[in-house]
Scaffold this active site. Structure first.
Site, PDB file in Angstrom:
ATOM      1  N   TYR A  91       6.503  22.871  47.021  1.00 51.68           N
ATOM      2  CA  TYR A  91       6.797  22.770  48.604  1.00 51.68           C
ATOM      3  C   TYR A  91       6.762  21.587  49.396  1.00 51.68           C
ATOM      4  O   TYR A  91       8.016  21.489  50.617  1.00 51.68           O
ATOM      5  CB  TYR A  91       7.088  23.985  48.959  1.00 51.68           C
ATOM      6  CG  TYR A  91       7.549  25.787  48.259  1.00 51.68           C
ATOM      7  CD1 TYR A  91       8.235  25.653  48.162  1.00 51.68           C
ATOM      8  CD2 TYR A  91       5.946  26.328  48.062  1.00 51.68           C
ATOM      9  CE1 TYR A  91       9.211  26.761  47.290  1.00 51.68           C
ATOM     10  CE2 TYR A  91       6.739  27.480  47.023  1.00 51.68           C
ATOM     11  CZ  TYR A  91       8.066  27.311  46.745  1.00 51.68           C
ATOM     12  OH  TYR A  91       8.185  29.021  45.972  1.00 51.68           O
ATOM     13  N   TYR A 465      14.247  31.725  50.235  1.00 50.80           N
ATOM     14  CA  TYR A 465      13.011  32.028  50.717  1.00 50.80           C
ATOM     15  C   TYR A 465      11.933  31.434  51.549  1.00 50.80           C
ATOM     16  O   TYR A 465      11.396  31.401  51.966  1.00 50.80           O
ATOM     17  CB  TYR A 465      12.832  33.099  50.774  1.00 50.80           C
ATOM     18  CG  TYR A 465      11.292  33.472  49.951  1.00 50.80           C
ATOM     19  CD1 TYR A 465      10.177  33.713  50.227  1.00 50.80           C
ATOM     20  CD2 TYR A 465      11.427  32.407  48.405  1.00 50.80           C
ATOM     21  CE1 TYR A 465       8.915  33.127  50.006  1.00 50.80           C
ATOM     22  CE2 TYR A 465      10.676  32.510  47.472  1.00 50.80           C
ATOM     23  CZ  TYR A 465       9.178  32.566  48.591  1.00 50.80           C
ATOM     24  OH  TYR A 465       7.727  32.815  47.497  1.00 50.80           O
ATOM     25  N   ARG A 466      12.491  30.381  50.729  1.00 49.53           N
ATOM     26  CA  ARG A 466      11.435  28.590  51.065  1.00 49.53           C
ATOM     27  C   ARG A 466      12.004  27.946  49.839  1.00 49.53           C
ATOM     28  O   ARG A 466      12.374  27.643  48.932  1.00 49.53           O
ATOM     29  CB  ARG A 466       9.993  29.746  50.215  1.00 49.53           C
ATOM     30  CG  ARG A 466       8.530  28.825  50.507  1.00 49.53           C
ATOM     31  CD  ARG A 466       7.592  29.452  49.736  1.00 49.53           C
ATOM     32  NE  ARG A 466       5.738  29.469  49.954  1.00 49.53           N
ATOM     33  CZ  ARG A 466       4.889  29.557  49.709  1.00 49.53           C
ATOM     34  NH1 ARG A 466       5.613  30.918  48.991  1.00 49.53           N
ATOM     35  NH2 ARG A 466       3.904  28.711  49.759  1.00 49.53           N
TER      36      ARG A 466
END
Length: 519
Positions: A91, A465-466
């Protein structure tokens, strides 16, 4: 010294600001040279080299140094990027949202401030890792379990603030968070919940207090610097029964989740159960080139050979039961009857010399480890980025989402490598896009695939969500109900709480006013 500079700041002014910061945290904790700054890059990035790199890094030791440093950042309007352990790999890791930001590295703040055995919680600082908390609990003889993310080097606080998940019954980390201490951009210190009562003994026991509940506002945001967080820990159960069931066909995914849904909603299966695809499962013990050295996705015939060689299914379902043995056995009869009713299902209660089984079983009982990082060897070259849409734990919905995403992976020349993790009433679909980062064409294809998936998933009603730093703006724009009213609210809060826009500009697509039009 790095030649990168914060936007709108000249070299002389920047040096003066760094001198003032060095006087606060100590000269040895201000980093300006390229070698130490290389630790703050995204080693697995889908972007070209030279993007999202910092100008400097500052590592405070305590809340008071944070407050003093924030005064300097405000005075010079220096954009900073705040993080704890910096292990948010797939991420973006510790990298900043844009090149030139100053890294605000909180790893030195790594104290476990309290462990309460009676009420089952810990109070930690940003730098505390899962490994550190686990070892501390063992050293003091605690009977409490942690709930680690798959890589044990991650941060307890950071993962909860990023809405991360684990694999025990305490797998929803933000749900298990209780009470925060936050330093706002102007240096004011706020304690949420019962922490706002002087002398309160219940800060980590209950989330509730008079007035609005603010903890969620400081997750996946840039509204403050969280310096302390409570996390609930699971009392060691009297019994633990892990199991794995393999399923032969890809289309079995629908039946798996239709069978498991009532057990999750009623907490018969209390932990974060997971259906792991064949390639994710086998990548812990072999590599792609061992079976196939061609380009594009692995052919179905090779996939069947992999499954046969390793005793795996196209889907491999892991879960566990917890509690007194008689209750476990009663519940097991229900679970076994339902989950084994799918044709071709094979039950495993143990698998000798299987690293994938071993690390899943350890995770489901709260033991952090690093085995999952071995799946990076599947392709080689280290590149990976996670696409993470969410949905309800519905069989038809899961299969629809899988078919959409698998087809796009194949269109761009990638294998589908993913897992579905089921919470209470939600399901996280984690797609691991793996690539050789040294292969420029492959890296660019991974980037293009991700962008395509964002839009197509949103078009089908699925939101992430991310996400990776590079896609925060694109994903923010998919939350567009009522002309993007939710992000309008985020920006109004940003302008009120951080008028100089110094705290992690662009985090989750939330930009300060001065940078908003350009973003």
């Amino acid at each position: 010294m790095s030649t990168r500079m914060p936007q709108g700041v000249d070299a002389a002014t920047f040096r003066k600001a760094l001198d003032e910061l060095a006087a606060i945290v100590g000269k040895e904790w201000v980093f300006v040279d390229e070698l130490p700054l290389s630790a703050y890059r995204d080693a697995y990035s889908p972007l070209a080299d030279g993007e999202m790199l910092p100008s400097a890094a500052v590592a405070p030791a305590n809340m008071e140094q944070i407050q003093q440093a924030l005064k300097v950042f405000n005075a010079y309007k220096l954009p900073i990027w705040t993080f704890g352990n910096g292990r948010n790999f797939a991420y973006g890791g510790p990298a900043p949202r844009q090149s030139g930001y100053v890294m605000f590295d909180l790893k030195r703040m790594n104290r476990i401030l309290e462990v309460n055995e009676k009420y089952g919680y810990a109070l930690v600082e940003p730098g505390v890792s899962y490994f550190q908390l686990y070892r501390h609990l063992r050293q003091i003889g605690s009977k409490l379990w942690i709930d680690p993310a798959a890589p044990g080097w991650g941060g307890v606080m950071g993962n909860a603030l990023e809405h991360g998940a684990g694999y025990t019954p305490y797998g929803d980390h933000f749900v298990m968070q209780c009470g925060m201490e936050v330093v706002l951009a102007d240096g004011q210190v706020v304690r949420t919940g019962q922490g706002a009562i002087e002398g309160s003994q219940h800060w980590q026991s209950t989330k509730h207090a008079a007035g609005p509940h603010f903890d969620g506002m400081f997750t996946q945001s840039n509204f403050g610097v969280v310096t302390k967080m409570g996390i609930w820990l699971m009392p060691e159960p009297p019994g633990y029964k892990p199991f794995m069931i393999t399923y032969e066909r890809e289309e079995d995914l629908a039946a798996i989740f239709d069978a498991v849904k009532p057990f999750k909603v009623n907490q018969v299966i209390p932990n974060a159960a997971v259906a792991v695809d064949l390639l994710w499962e086998v990548s812990a013990k072999t590599t792609r080139r061992h079976y196939f050295d061609g380009k594009g996705p692995i052919p179905d015939s090779i996939r069947k050979k992999i499954a046969s060689d390793h005793g795996l299914g196209m889907w491999n379902f892991y879960a566990a039961l917890y509690g007194p043995p008689p209750i476990i056995e009663n519940n097991w009869k229900l679970v076994e009857d339902a989950m084994m009713s799918i044709p071709g299902a094979k039950l495993h209660l143990n698998r000798d010399n299987d690293p994938a089984w071993d690390y899943r079983v350890r995770l489901m009982r709260g033991e952090p480890n690093m085995t999952e990082f071995s799946i990076m060897n599947w392709i080689g070259g280290g590149g990976h980025i996670n696409f993470s849409p969410i949905s309800a734990p519905d069989g038809k919905e899961a299969l629809s989402q899988y078919n959409l995403i698998k087809q796009r992976c194949h269109d761009f020349g990638f294998d589908y490598i993913g897992e579905f993790l089921v919470g209470w009433r939600d399901m996280h679909h984690i797609l691991m896009i793996m690539y050789d980062r040294a292969d420029e064409g492959m890296r660019k294809s991974a980037y293009d695939l991700f962008g395509k998936l964002v839009d197509e998933a949103a078009g089908a009603g699925f939101g992430e969500y991310r996400t990776h730093l590079a896609f925060m703006d694109q994903i923010a724009k998919t939350y567009k109900h009522n002309d993007g009213a939710l992000w309008d609210l985020h920006h109004r809060l940003k302008d009120a709480l951080d008028p100089n826009g110094i705290l992690s500009p662009g985090k989750q697509g939330i930009w300060p006013q001065a940078m908003r039009a350009k973003a």
